[in-house]
Design a protein around this motif. Structure first.
Motif, PDB file in Angstrom:
ATOM      1  N   ARG A  60      22.830  61.313  19.475  1.00 26.60           N
ATOM      2  CA  ARG A  60      24.069  60.730  18.919  1.00 26.60           C
ATOM      3  C   ARG A  60      24.907  61.806  18.231  1.00 26.60           C
ATOM      4  O   ARG A  60      26.122  61.861  18.393  1.00 26.60           O
ATOM      5  N   LEU A  61      24.246  62.658  17.474  1.00 26.84           N
ATOM      6  CA  LEU A  61      24.963  63.717  16.759  1.00 26.84           C
ATOM      7  C   LEU A  61      25.571  64.712  17.744  1.00 26.84           C
ATOM      8  O   LEU A  61      26.751  65.061  17.634  1.00 26.84           O
ATOM      9  N   TYR A  62      24.788  65.160  18.703  1.00 22.12           N
ATOM     10  CA  TYR A  62      25.275  66.168  19.646  1.00 22.12           C
ATOM     11  C   TYR A  62      26.372  65.629  20.544  1.00 22.12           C
ATOM     12  O   TYR A  62      27.193  66.398  21.026  1.00 22.12           O
ATOM     13  N   CYS A 107      29.389  66.254  18.307  1.00 19.54           N
ATOM     14  CA  CYS A 107      29.724  67.640  17.986  1.00 19.54           C
ATOM     15  C   CYS A 107      28.642  68.576  18.506  1.00 19.54           C
ATOM     16  O   CYS A 107      27.465  68.276  18.411  1.00 19.54           O
ATOM     17  N   GLY A 108      29.052  69.697  19.021  1.00 16.26           N
ATOM     18  CA  GLY A 108      28.101  70.650  19.581  1.00 16.26           C
ATOM     19  C   GLY A 108      27.749  71.785  18.641  1.00 16.26           C
ATOM     20  O   GLY A 108      27.081  72.731  19.040  1.00 16.26           O
ATOM     21  N   ASP A 109      28.205  71.699  17.405  1.00 16.08           N
ATOM     22  CA  ASP A 109      27.968  72.801  16.461  1.00 16.08           C
ATOM     23  C   ASP A 109      26.944  72.448  15.391  1.00 16.08           C
ATOM     24  O   ASP A 109      26.917  73.065  14.331  1.00 16.08           O
ATOM     25  N   ALA A 110      26.100  71.459  15.673  1.00 12.98           N
ATOM     26  CA  ALA A 110      25.124  70.989  14.682  1.00 12.98           C
ATOM     27  C   ALA A 110      23.718  71.047  15.252  1.00 12.98           C
ATOM     28  O   ALA A 110      23.517  70.952  16.463  1.00 12.98           O
ATOM     29  N   MET A 111      22.759  71.199  14.341  1.00  7.03           N
ATOM     30  CA  MET A 111      21.354  71.157  14.733  1.00  7.03           C
ATOM     31  C   MET A 111      20.620  70.288  13.717  1.00  7.03           C
ATOM     32  O   MET A 111      20.714  70.532  12.510  1.00  7.03           O
ATOM     33  N   LEU A 112      19.926  69.269  14.195  1.00  5.89           N
ATOM     34  CA  LEU A 112      19.251  68.301  13.343  1.00  5.89           C
ATOM     35  C   LEU A 112      17.753  68.559  13.298  1.00  5.89           C
ATOM     36  O   LEU A 112      17.120  68.782  14.330  1.00  5.89           O
ATOM     37  N   ALA A 113      17.209  68.516  12.090  1.00  7.45           N
ATOM     38  CA  ALA A 113      15.756  68.564  11.890  1.00  7.45           C
ATOM     39  C   ALA A 113      15.433  67.509  10.847  1.00  7.45           C
ATOM     40  O   ALA A 113      16.164  67.366   9.862  1.00  7.45           O
ATOM     41  N   GLY A 114      14.374  66.742  11.056  1.00  3.10           N
ATOM     42  CA  GLY A 114      14.030  65.738  10.059  1.00  3.10           C
ATOM     43  C   GLY A 114      12.948  64.806  10.512  1.00  3.10           C
ATOM     44  O   GLY A 114      12.401  64.933  11.606  1.00  3.10           O
ATOM     45  N   SER A 142      22.199  71.394  10.250  1.00  9.58           N
ATOM     46  CA  SER A 142      22.786  72.724  10.089  1.00  9.58           C
ATOM     47  C   SER A 142      24.041  72.817  10.948  1.00  9.58           C
ATOM     48  O   SER A 142      24.017  72.454  12.124  1.00  9.58           O
ATOM     49  N   PHE A 143      25.118  73.314  10.364  1.00  6.98           N
ATOM     50  CA  PHE A 143      26.397  73.429  11.057  1.00  6.98           C
ATOM     51  C   PHE A 143      26.885  74.865  11.100  1.00  6.98           C
ATOM     52  O   PHE A 143      26.687  75.629  10.161  1.00  6.98           O
ATOM     53  N   SER A 144      27.565  75.204  12.163  1.00  6.77           N
ATOM     54  CA  SER A 144      28.411  76.398  12.259  1.00  6.77           C
ATOM     55  C   SER A 144      29.757  75.858  12.741  1.00  6.77           C
ATOM     56  O   SER A 144      30.011  75.769  13.928  1.00  6.77           O
ATOM     57  N   ALA A 185      32.320  67.673   9.103  1.00  9.40           N
ATOM     58  CA  ALA A 185      30.889  67.602   9.413  1.00  9.40           C
ATOM     59  C   ALA A 185      30.265  66.343   8.815  1.00  9.40           C
ATOM     60  O   ALA A 185      29.453  65.669   9.463  1.00  9.40           O
ATOM     61  N   ILE A 186      30.648  66.017   7.586  1.00 10.90           N
ATOM     62  CA  ILE A 186      30.145  64.786   6.955  1.00 10.90           C
ATOM     63  C   ILE A 186      30.589  63.575   7.763  1.00 10.90           C
ATOM     64  O   ILE A 186      29.786  62.673   8.055  1.00 10.90           O
ATOM     65  N   THR A 187      31.848  63.552   8.157  1.00  7.89           N
ATOM     66  CA  THR A 187      32.381  62.440   8.951  1.00  7.89           C
ATOM     67  C   THR A 187      31.625  62.315  10.269  1.00  7.89           C
ATOM     68  O   THR A 187      31.187  61.220  10.645  1.00  7.89           O
ATOM     69  N   ASP A 188      31.480  63.417  11.001  1.00  5.68           N
ATOM     70  CA  ASP A 188      30.771  63.374  12.291  1.00  5.68           C
ATOM     71  C   ASP A 188      29.322  62.919  12.126  1.00  5.68           C
ATOM     72  O   ASP A 188      28.818  62.132  12.922  1.00  5.68           O
ATOM     73  N   THR A 189      28.667  63.391  11.085  1.00  5.29           N
ATOM     74  CA  THR A 189      27.262  63.042  10.854  1.00  5.29           C
ATOM     75  C   THR A 189      27.126  61.559  10.508  1.00  5.29           C
ATOM     76  O   THR A 189      26.255  60.864  11.057  1.00  5.29           O
TER      77      THR A 189
END
Length: 174
Positions: free
Chosen positions: A22-24, A27-34, A42-44, A57-61
């Protein structure tokens, strides 16, 4: 446009693979761990400024179904400060103790850990060290966003009878 690197804290992640998809897809600039206790995204992020990077980033997440609970503050050690400022660890120790520099070095946030946002501002004000302007801007935006997210959580968790008074308090100090 510049690229800003930072991390968001999120609440429990029930199914990591589905949440990551869902996150990817947003947006393609995030990496999820949890896991079920919470996670980190993590964002760039490319943006006009650090505040825009963190906000989008907060909105997209959130729109990907993850609950943003905070922004990870950039905490640094004496050695980290020395490396980022292009100075020796001994010089940083002298700044901290007040033996060198203008004094009033920021207090540690945790045991021997300092907020990079506060240190970078102190270095800029004192005209000491070589500070990465983008990293310093990001550290400041992250610290500010985290405070606002914590304030939002306080409002959400407060009994309904106290919310109005808390909002008035926020307005009064703003």
């Amino acid at each position: 446009m510049s690229t800003y690197w930072f991390e968001l804290q999120v609440g429990p992640v029930q199914n990591l693979e589905e949440a990551a998809d869902r996150l990817y897809s947003r947006c393609g600039d995030a990496m999820l761990a949890g896991d079920t206790r919470g996670g980190i995204v993590s964002f760039s992020r490319e943006a006009r400024n650090a505040i825009d990077a963190v906000l989008t980033a907060i909105t997209d997440t959130n729109e990907a179904g993850l609950q943003v609970t905070g922004v990870v503050e950039d905490l640094v050690t004496i050695d980290d400060i020395a490396e980022r400022a292009g100075r020796s660890s001994q010089a940083v120790s002298h700044w901290i103790t007040g033996k060198r520099g203008p004094g009033n070095f920021p207090a540690p946030t945790l045991n021997r850990m300092w907020s990079w946002a506060k240190v970078a501002q102190w270095l800029a004000d004192a005209r000491l060290g070589d500070v990465d302007v983008i990293a310093a801007e990001t550290a400041s935006a992250v610290a500010e966003a985290d405070v606002l997210l914590r304030a939002r959580r306080v409002l959400q968790r407060a009994p309904s009878g106290q919310r109005k008074a808390l909002r008035e308090l926020i307005d009064a100090v703003g």
